[in-house]
Design a protein around this motif. Sequence first.
Motif, PDB file in Angstrom:
ATOM      1  N   LEU A  94       0.842  -1.195   0.000  1.00  0.00           N
ATOM      2  CA  LEU A  94       0.000   0.000   0.000  1.00  0.00           C
ATOM      3  C   LEU A  94       0.879   1.249   0.000  1.00  0.00           C
ATOM      4  O   LEU A  94       1.696   1.440   0.906  1.00  0.00           O
ATOM      5  N   GLU A  95       0.686   2.093  -1.014  1.00  0.00           N
ATOM      6  CA  GLU A  95       1.459   3.317  -1.151  1.00  0.00           C
ATOM      7  C   GLU A  95       0.523   4.507  -1.318  1.00  0.00           C
ATOM      8  O   GLU A  95      -0.472   4.442  -2.046  1.00  0.00           O
ATOM      9  N   LEU A  96       0.858   5.596  -0.627  1.00  0.00           N
ATOM     10  CA  LEU A  96       0.117   6.838  -0.755  1.00  0.00           C
ATOM     11  C   LEU A  96       1.077   7.936  -1.210  1.00  0.00           C
ATOM     12  O   LEU A  96       2.256   7.929  -0.833  1.00  0.00           O
ATOM     13  N   ARG A 132      -2.051   3.534  -4.263  1.00  0.00           N
ATOM     14  CA  ARG A 132      -1.735   2.328  -5.029  1.00  0.00           C
ATOM     15  C   ARG A 132      -1.748   1.141  -4.075  1.00  0.00           C
ATOM     16  O   ARG A 132      -1.038   1.139  -3.056  1.00  0.00           O
ATOM     17  N   TYR A 133      -2.583   0.132  -4.375  1.00  0.00           N
ATOM     18  CA  TYR A 133      -2.763  -1.023  -3.488  1.00  0.00           C
ATOM     19  C   TYR A 133      -2.639  -2.309  -4.300  1.00  0.00           C
ATOM     20  O   TYR A 133      -3.236  -2.430  -5.379  1.00  0.00           O
ATOM     21  N   GLN A 134      -1.835  -3.240  -3.775  1.00  0.00           N
ATOM     22  CA  GLN A 134      -1.571  -4.504  -4.465  1.00  0.00           C
ATOM     23  C   GLN A 134      -2.021  -5.661  -3.564  1.00  0.00           C
ATOM     24  O   GLN A 134      -1.228  -6.226  -2.813  1.00  0.00           O
ATOM     25  N   LEU A 166      -1.959  -8.223  -9.223  1.00  0.00           N
ATOM     26  CA  LEU A 166      -3.030  -7.236  -9.349  1.00  0.00           C
ATOM     27  C   LEU A 166      -2.675  -5.960  -8.591  1.00  0.00           C
ATOM     28  O   LEU A 166      -2.335  -6.000  -7.410  1.00  0.00           O
ATOM     29  N   THR A 167      -2.796  -4.833  -9.283  1.00  0.00           N
ATOM     30  CA  THR A 167      -2.566  -3.525  -8.666  1.00  0.00           C
ATOM     31  C   THR A 167      -3.801  -2.659  -8.851  1.00  0.00           C
ATOM     32  O   THR A 167      -4.275  -2.465  -9.980  1.00  0.00           O
ATOM     33  N   LEU A 168      -4.337  -2.145  -7.734  1.00  0.00           N
ATOM     34  CA  LEU A 168      -5.454  -1.214  -7.770  1.00  0.00           C
ATOM     35  C   LEU A 168      -4.910   0.206  -7.588  1.00  0.00           C
ATOM     36  O   LEU A 168      -3.980   0.419  -6.798  1.00  0.00           O
ATOM     37  N   SER A 176      -9.506   9.542 -11.210  1.00  0.00           N
ATOM     38  CA  SER A 176      -9.461   8.293 -11.972  1.00  0.00           C
ATOM     39  C   SER A 176      -9.370   7.125 -11.009  1.00  0.00           C
ATOM     40  O   SER A 176      -8.879   7.264  -9.877  1.00  0.00           O
ATOM     41  N   ILE A 177      -9.824   5.986 -11.459  1.00  0.00           N
ATOM     42  CA  ILE A 177      -9.761   4.756 -10.678  1.00  0.00           C
ATOM     43  C   ILE A 177      -9.609   3.590 -11.646  1.00  0.00           C
ATOM     44  O   ILE A 177     -10.240   3.590 -12.713  1.00  0.00           O
ATOM     45  N   GLY A 178      -8.754   2.642 -11.290  1.00  0.00           N
ATOM     46  CA  GLY A 178      -8.546   1.531 -12.214  1.00  0.00           C
ATOM     47  C   GLY A 178      -7.648   0.472 -11.625  1.00  0.00           C
ATOM     48  O   GLY A 178      -7.344   0.469 -10.431  1.00  0.00           O
TER      49      GLY A 178
END
Length: 626
Positions: free
Chosen positions: A290-292, A315-317, A322-324, A403-405
């Motif tokens: 998890l990165e902010l 950014r969450y993995q 898979l990376t959100l 954005s979200i993806g």
Amino acid sequence: MYAAVPGGCPNSDPAFQLTPAGLCGYDFNLVAADEAETANQGLFAKGTFQITDTWDFTGNASINRAKSFGRYAPALNDFALIIPNDNPFLQNEDIVQLGGPFGGTAGEVGIPDEELYQVLLYHRFASLGNRDNFTDANVYDISGIFSGNVFGQVDASAGARYNEYKYFENGRFYLLRPAAQTGLDNGTYDFRDPNATPDAAANFKATTSRESTWITREAFADVQFPLLDLNGGQAKMLVGWEYREEDYEDLYDAASEAGQIGGSSGNSAGLDRRVRAYFAEAFFPVLDNLELSAAVRRDNYSDFGDATSPKVSVRYQPISPLTLRASWGEGFRAPTLDFLSQKPAFSAEPVTNDQAECEFEGFIWDESTATCRDENGNVQAVQINATRIANPDLGAEDSEQYSIGFAYDVTSWFDFSLDYYNIALSDRIDVFTPEEILDAIRVGDPVPEAFTITRGPTGRIQDLRFGFTNSGELDTSGLDFEANFRFGLGEFGNVTSMLRYVYILEYKIDNGRDQIGDPGAPDTRIQGATEWKISDFSVVWNFQVIGDQAQTVNAGGVRSGHIPTYVTHDFQVSYFAPWNGQITVGAINAFGKEPDARSAADGRDYNFSLYDQYGAQPYIRYTQRF
């Protein structure tokens, strides 16, 4: 008085054609070539010098030159010339009055005296030949950056950049309007047949010139340092500063500035500004997966004030492949110096919503939809004389976007990502076009005070002043898909391929109807890039796709007609020489795909803002690394 010569167009030039009103019009698309020829040359150099074990200097320098040639239809007098009543080519039996407040025909009432009216001439000076424009644009860029480490933990950099854009333009065979008026006054020019008196017309020719310079000087510095240790690693912060000077000058020849050149447009401009900016960005690895990050930028412009632009992202993995991801931010766009400083400039503008202009050209005015139509019911544009003016009070355009993806590594040779984006622009910088001004006046909406309309005795527009303004809100959203492929072919090399597909979901102005699918607003853009590397060679194939769209939009937003999907292909072959040189040959739009004629807009035979008409563009490039 508005009149036509009996028999329509006596000249043998096939470009002269009768309009529905019996006027002698000119089909400029038969001879115009817009940008018939272009050529580009460039030289780039980059080098790095190691000063110490922890500091180095990187220098960049480039020169680019672009030349073009454009051919346009013969010049015309954008504003009416006056035919004296004693002109030998102005005969009672040769003039048929097409309307106006005077009644009857000239043959019935004779030539009235000058107190009653003047005979005005709108004319294409075909004997001058086609207008030819030659442009030469040069860009010089040089920069240097010192970068290194301080105290073992602080990374720092500082540098400067100088960029100069120099543009020259020369035009031939334009019309010197005072000389043409003299030819009418002394009766040496036969306005009924442009090629009948070539010696007189030769005195009307004018050469135009333009010289434009845009100089940017920049200085910048930043430092990056650790903040604290977190579960996912070390948090870091970067702070920086920028300073920029912009000097802009765009000079036209004196006759063009004074509005004495027929068939030309544009006018001189010039302004300068100073910009200071401070920015900071922080990165927080909260967990291993998890990165902010957060950033903020503060800009100060000498001509319109301050603006602050924040941004946050995450950014969450949850699992390894898979990376959100998601982000939100605000931004702004300052008006450019030419928007703020251009002197009033003539512009021939198409409109479809003015009754007087429509009926004068012999078309049918549809009162129910307030549009001009031809005999088949199709919307018909007519040209008016307009003046583009600057807006010194133009403010910045603000934006908010999120954005979200996600991205997914399916295998070692295939990964893809999909993102949803949403962008809202407020106080958007946009041209308040003549059509929009006419619509606003008709329904009673406010119009900027400087945007005025001057009409003649018959109601026709003599001049409409328009320009840029801060107007309303634009909302758009869409999906952005990207896929990457990597294939090993053993002794036959390796292939990598990328496909990007952007699908626009919505495009609304001031919360109005969705304009996706309108002319010039396709919902689909696709880009593909494939490279095959084998031994010392590389072969690249790129393609671009612009989606289909409607041909016209009728009353109530009903779309009709069809402009098909547009696809172009680029090819490139490179050889990597053993002396660290690279020789590349290729072609952009290799098959010479042309825009569909059904996309014609704004007086051009294609949509100039969506496509280009350069055709196939071959090139050769050499790169040397030391």
